[in-house]
Design a protein around this motif. Sequence first.
Motif, PDB file in Angstrom:
ATOM      1  N   ASN A  92      90.505 121.945  52.919  1.00  0.00           N
ATOM      2  CA  ASN A  92      90.510 120.581  52.388  1.00  0.00           C
ATOM      3  C   ASN A  92      89.689 120.548  51.095  1.00  0.00           C
ATOM      4  O   ASN A  92      88.456 120.572  51.119  1.00  0.00           O
ATOM      5  CB  ASN A  92      89.926 119.622  53.430  1.00  0.00           C
ATOM      6  CG  ASN A  92      90.150 118.170  53.057  1.00  0.00           C
ATOM      7  OD1 ASN A  92      89.968 117.780  51.912  1.00  0.00           O
ATOM      8  ND2 ASN A  92      90.543 117.370  54.034  1.00  0.00           N
ATOM      9  N   ALA A  93      90.393 120.494  49.964  1.00  0.00           N
ATOM     10  CA  ALA A  93      89.713 120.527  48.664  1.00  0.00           C
ATOM     11  C   ALA A  93      88.778 119.338  48.484  1.00  0.00           C
ATOM     12  O   ALA A  93      87.696 119.470  47.898  1.00  0.00           O
ATOM     13  CB  ALA A  93      90.745 120.566  47.543  1.00  0.00           C
ATOM     14  N   ALA A  94      89.170 118.166  48.960  1.00  0.00           N
ATOM     15  CA  ALA A  94      88.350 116.965  48.800  1.00  0.00           C
ATOM     16  C   ALA A  94      86.995 117.117  49.489  1.00  0.00           C
ATOM     17  O   ALA A  94      85.962 116.679  48.962  1.00  0.00           O
ATOM     18  CB  ALA A  94      89.084 115.746  49.343  1.00  0.00           C
ATOM     19  N   VAL A  95      86.995 117.745  50.657  1.00  0.00           N
ATOM     20  CA  VAL A  95      85.740 117.931  51.387  1.00  0.00           C
ATOM     21  C   VAL A  95      84.838 118.928  50.661  1.00  0.00           C
ATOM     22  O   VAL A  95      83.632 118.709  50.519  1.00  0.00           O
ATOM     23  CB  VAL A  95      86.011 118.407  52.830  1.00  0.00           C
ATOM     24  CG1 VAL A  95      84.697 118.604  53.572  1.00  0.00           C
ATOM     25  CG2 VAL A  95      86.875 117.403  53.567  1.00  0.00           C
ATOM     26  N   TRP A  96      85.435 120.034  50.187  1.00  0.00           N
ATOM     27  CA  TRP A  96      84.640 120.994  49.425  1.00  0.00           C
ATOM     28  C   TRP A  96      84.022 120.321  48.197  1.00  0.00           C
ATOM     29  O   TRP A  96      82.878 120.616  47.816  1.00  0.00           O
ATOM     30  CB  TRP A  96      85.513 122.168  48.983  1.00  0.00           C
ATOM     31  CG  TRP A  96      85.775 123.189  50.053  1.00  0.00           C
ATOM     32  CD1 TRP A  96      86.961 123.446  50.678  1.00  0.00           C
ATOM     33  CD2 TRP A  96      84.815 124.094  50.627  1.00  0.00           C
ATOM     34  NE1 TRP A  96      86.815 124.449  51.610  1.00  0.00           N
ATOM     35  CE2 TRP A  96      85.497 124.870  51.595  1.00  0.00           C
ATOM     36  CE3 TRP A  96      83.461 124.328  50.423  1.00  0.00           C
ATOM     37  CZ2 TRP A  96      84.862 125.858  52.347  1.00  0.00           C
ATOM     38  CZ3 TRP A  96      82.817 125.323  51.181  1.00  0.00           C
ATOM     39  CH2 TRP A  96      83.529 126.074  52.121  1.00  0.00           C
ATOM     40  N   ASN A  97      84.759 119.420  47.591  1.00  0.00           N
ATOM     41  CA  ASN A  97      84.251 118.712  46.411  1.00  0.00           C
ATOM     42  C   ASN A  97      83.053 117.834  46.760  1.00  0.00           C
ATOM     43  O   ASN A  97      82.018 117.875  46.076  1.00  0.00           O
ATOM     44  CB  ASN A  97      85.364 117.862  45.794  1.00  0.00           C
ATOM     45  CG  ASN A  97      84.873 117.082  44.598  1.00  0.00           C
ATOM     46  OD1 ASN A  97      84.355 117.639  43.640  1.00  0.00           O
ATOM     47  ND2 ASN A  97      85.006 115.763  44.649  1.00  0.00           N
ATOM     48  N   ILE A  98      83.174 117.026  47.812  1.00  0.00           N
ATOM     49  CA  ILE A  98      82.070 116.145  48.196  1.00  0.00           C
ATOM     50  C   ILE A  98      80.859 116.964  48.625  1.00  0.00           C
ATOM     51  O   ILE A  98      79.710 116.605  48.324  1.00  0.00           O
ATOM     52  CB  ILE A  98      82.516 115.184  49.320  1.00  0.00           C
ATOM     53  CG1 ILE A  98      83.602 114.241  48.819  1.00  0.00           C
ATOM     54  CG2 ILE A  98      81.328 114.381  49.838  1.00  0.00           C
ATOM     55  CD1 ILE A  98      83.213 113.416  47.603  1.00  0.00           C
ATOM     56  N   ARG A  99      81.105 118.075  49.263  1.00  0.00           N
ATOM     57  CA  ARG A  99      80.002 118.980  49.625  1.00  0.00           C
ATOM     58  C   ARG A  99      79.288 119.457  48.361  1.00  0.00           C
ATOM     59  O   ARG A  99      78.053 119.526  48.308  1.00  0.00           O
ATOM     60  CB  ARG A  99      80.553 120.176  50.408  1.00  0.00           C
ATOM     61  CG  ARG A  99      79.481 121.130  50.942  1.00  0.00           C
ATOM     62  CD  ARG A  99      80.149 122.237  51.755  1.00  0.00           C
ATOM     63  NE  ARG A  99      79.163 123.073  52.430  1.00  0.00           N
ATOM     64  CZ  ARG A  99      78.587 124.154  51.881  1.00  0.00           C
ATOM     65  NH1 ARG A  99      78.918 124.500  50.637  1.00  0.00           N
ATOM     66  NH2 ARG A  99      77.712 124.871  52.562  1.00  0.00           N
ATOM     67  N   VAL A 132      80.757 110.779  51.775  1.00  0.00           N
ATOM     68  CA  VAL A 132      80.722 109.975  50.540  1.00  0.00           C
ATOM     69  C   VAL A 132      79.728 108.826  50.678  1.00  0.00           C
ATOM     70  O   VAL A 132      78.919 108.569  49.779  1.00  0.00           O
ATOM     71  CB  VAL A 132      82.129 109.435  50.212  1.00  0.00           C
ATOM     72  CG1 VAL A 132      82.066 108.464  49.038  1.00  0.00           C
ATOM     73  CG2 VAL A 132      83.091 110.580  49.903  1.00  0.00           C
ATOM     74  N   ALA A 133      79.778 108.113  51.811  1.00  0.00           N
ATOM     75  CA  ALA A 133      78.879 106.973  52.017  1.00  0.00           C
ATOM     76  C   ALA A 133      77.426 107.427  52.103  1.00  0.00           C
ATOM     77  O   ALA A 133      76.524 106.760  51.584  1.00  0.00           O
ATOM     78  CB  ALA A 133      79.279 106.228  53.290  1.00  0.00           C
ATOM     79  N   GLU A 180      72.363 115.039  54.997  1.00  0.00           N
ATOM     80  CA  GLU A 180      73.283 114.551  56.035  1.00  0.00           C
ATOM     81  C   GLU A 180      74.723 114.549  55.529  1.00  0.00           C
ATOM     82  O   GLU A 180      75.654 114.828  56.280  1.00  0.00           O
ATOM     83  CB  GLU A 180      72.881 113.141  56.465  1.00  0.00           C
ATOM     84  CG  GLU A 180      71.553 113.066  57.193  1.00  0.00           C
ATOM     85  CD  GLU A 180      71.168 111.626  57.495  1.00  0.00           C
ATOM     86  OE1 GLU A 180      71.811 111.008  58.362  1.00  0.00           O
ATOM     87  OE2 GLU A 180      70.239 111.122  56.841  1.00  0.00           O
ATOM     88  N   ALA A 181      74.881 114.234  54.246  1.00  0.00           N
ATOM     89  CA  ALA A 181      76.228 114.246  53.660  1.00  0.00           C
ATOM     90  C   ALA A 181      76.808 115.655  53.706  1.00  0.00           C
ATOM     91  O   ALA A 181      77.980 115.851  54.060  1.00  0.00           O
ATOM     92  CB  ALA A 181      76.180 113.741  52.225  1.00  0.00           C
ATOM     93  N   MET A 182      75.994 116.647  53.358  1.00  0.00           N
ATOM     94  CA  MET A 182      76.476 118.025  53.395  1.00  0.00           C
ATOM     95  C   MET A 182      76.803 118.451  54.819  1.00  0.00           C
ATOM     96  O   MET A 182      77.810 119.117  55.076  1.00  0.00           O
ATOM     97  CB  MET A 182      75.425 118.958  52.799  1.00  0.00           C
ATOM     98  CG  MET A 182      75.975 120.347  52.483  1.00  0.00           C
ATOM     99  SD  MET A 182      74.685 121.517  52.063  1.00  0.00           S
ATOM    100  CE  MET A 182      73.973 121.829  53.664  1.00  0.00           C
TER     101      MET A 182
END
Length: 324
Positions: free
Chosen positions: A101-108, A76-77, A86-88
């Motif tokens: 982890n749905a939250a991680v798939w979302n941020i990806r 996220v940061a 780098e985020a991906m």
Amino acid sequence: MADDESKKFLGEGNRLLEAVDSCDKVLAIDPNNANAWRSRGAALAGLKRYDEAVNSFDKALDIDPNSALGLNYRGVALIGLRRYQEAMDSCDKALAIDPNNAAVWNIRGVALTRLERYQEAMDSCDKALAIDPNDATVWSSRGFVLFSQGRHQEAVENWDKAITKNPIERSGHINAVLWDLRGMALGGWGRYQEAVESYEEALKHDPDLQSAYRSKIEALDSLEEWLKARRPPNPYVELFKEVMATEERLHMFIRHSLEKALGKGESEWWVKGVPLEVRRKCAQRREEDPRREDPYGYTDLIDLKEIIDDNWRFFNEDFQRVKG
């Protein structure tokens, strides 16, 4: 400090600095407290101090390298810093630890959208929804993937689902942003009236959302242009424009003819060529006008007829030529 406290701090903007201070006090006593480092990073990210946030998350990961939560927060940061690759990569590491982890798939998916890798972004969002189909955040992210591709109708449908599934306790600013985004998609779709209504709904949830104010004005302008383009032409308006154009040409013709016959000075063409009564009316009209323009500009069609009648000898030849 428990990880779920980070979420609390992220949702309380006026307490983020206090959160950082609290974490610093914990870390002064226990510098190897991974939870405190994560919470500190989350608060700093909420303050948009993303570089410092990434440093805090890195400290937490040095202590607890298998924390999917820490890797996700770090992603996220990094998105905040526009370091999307780098985020991906950070999300991929988190998914290697916790693939459900749905939250991680979302941020990806968000990172991939910024990289304009839209199909992969959609796949990530769909993976998240397969895990949690009621996650409003993922529906919102999926809508943005579609909007980024110009697929406005589908984007609206996804944001409608996000609004429906957004928990009541989180509905204020978050729903305002969703209604704002929905308005953008409707505008891109050419549905300007619905876009205006969407922006109005956004402002009900958050009256201080400036983007919704600006977008509403733009949508109203677009709606007016759209209506004008579809409004049947008014023959009287066109006739009026033609009369005004004719009057303007006649003004120029009369002045040019008088100047040619009597001289260009005011004491020549104006005094000798324009009847006294017309000059008086023009003087009166000029007095009532704060702009105080050229007196001749205050003549109307009736005045022009009087000028022509009074100086017919100068105009007869031209009118005969037109008539012939």
